[in-house]
Design an enzyme around this catalytic site. Sequence first.
Site, mmCIF file in Angstrom:
data_model
loop_
_atom_site.group_PDB
_atom_site.id
_atom_site.type_symbol
_atom_site.label_atom_id
_atom_site.label_comp_id
_atom_site.label_asym_id
_atom_site.label_seq_id
_atom_site.Cartn_x
_atom_site.Cartn_y
_atom_site.Cartn_z
ATOM 1 N N HIS A 1 30.167 38.297 46.000
ATOM 2 C CA HIS A 1 30.306 39.814 45.800
ATOM 3 C C HIS A 1 29.025 40.568 46.570
ATOM 4 C CE1 HIS A 1 32.147 43.448 44.335
ATOM 5 N NE2 HIS A 1 30.983 43.786 44.050
ATOM 6 N N ASP B 1 35.043 40.001 39.285
ATOM 7 C CA ASP B 1 33.668 40.156 39.091
ATOM 8 C C ASP B 1 32.989 39.821 38.017
ATOM 9 O OD1 ASP B 1 34.086 40.350 41.983
ATOM 10 O OD2 ASP B 1 34.217 42.640 41.662
ATOM 11 N N ASN C 1 32.450 33.031 43.505
ATOM 12 C CA ASN C 1 32.901 34.186 44.431
ATOM 13 C C ASN C 1 31.662 34.509 44.776
ATOM 14 O OD1 ASN C 1 34.519 36.061 45.632
ATOM 15 N ND2 ASN C 1 34.044 37.375 44.098
ATOM 16 N N SER D 1 25.625 38.855 45.067
ATOM 17 C CA SER D 1 25.604 38.145 43.740
ATOM 18 C C SER D 1 26.745 36.983 44.007
ATOM 19 C CB SER D 1 26.241 39.064 42.777
ATOM 20 O OG SER D 1 25.304 40.175 42.405
#
Length: 223
Positions: free
Chosen positions: A105, A146, A103, A137
């Site tokens: 972020h 996260d 992911n 990030s």
Amino acid sequence: MRRIAVLASGGGSNLQAILDHLDALGDAAPAAVSLVVSDRADAHAMERARRRGIEAVHLPRAAAEGALERLLGDSGAEVVALAGYLRLIPPGVVRRWAGHMLNIHPSLLPAFGGHGMYGHRVHEAVLASGARLSGASVHFVNEQFDRGAIIAQWPVPVHTGDTADTLAERVLRVEHRIYPWCVAAVARGDVRLGEDRRVHGDLPYDFPRFGVEGPRHPFVPEG
Ligand code: GRF
């Protein structure tokens, strides 16, 4: 060729950056995007996929449990990249693609992450805190929002007079640089999640060499 699935809810500029990066790598590309999934039928990410002849599937919020896992499984995706995907990833999917799901972020995690911290809310919280540094990030996805192991980060300054919009734009520019490298590095196996739940392998960039602006995009690694 390994297959990448990208999950996106919005504009899909990170999807585009991944596609451009893999194009730039040419024969050296370790994988190709073969599926884009969105919870929003009108997401521009879907249009970007279709334009490239990539299968684009709308998965409505009310879709049956297990639908996402089936879709990803049937597509043969070895790497799953979340790019602005606003739905919760079912725990079964997180487990099955553990170490293969990433992911991006828009803050320097672990600051300004977690439940409800997405989109402009992140940048508003950064501005409200008075922090002088934000950034992007990339992390592996685990069961907590996260909180998965961090693969790469890139800082950007917060300027006096920034709004959530101006900060978001500055952060997005570096997202477009680091995310494609990370997706490619994970697809290549250069970066992996160890049994110790830490990231192993060489980071796909050389921060001191490129500085806060990063290298040009799309970035083609040397050698
Ligand atoms: C990015 O800021 C990303 O960090 C966040 O959602 C935004 C998606 O932008 N998770 P886009 O759809 O890739 O343009």
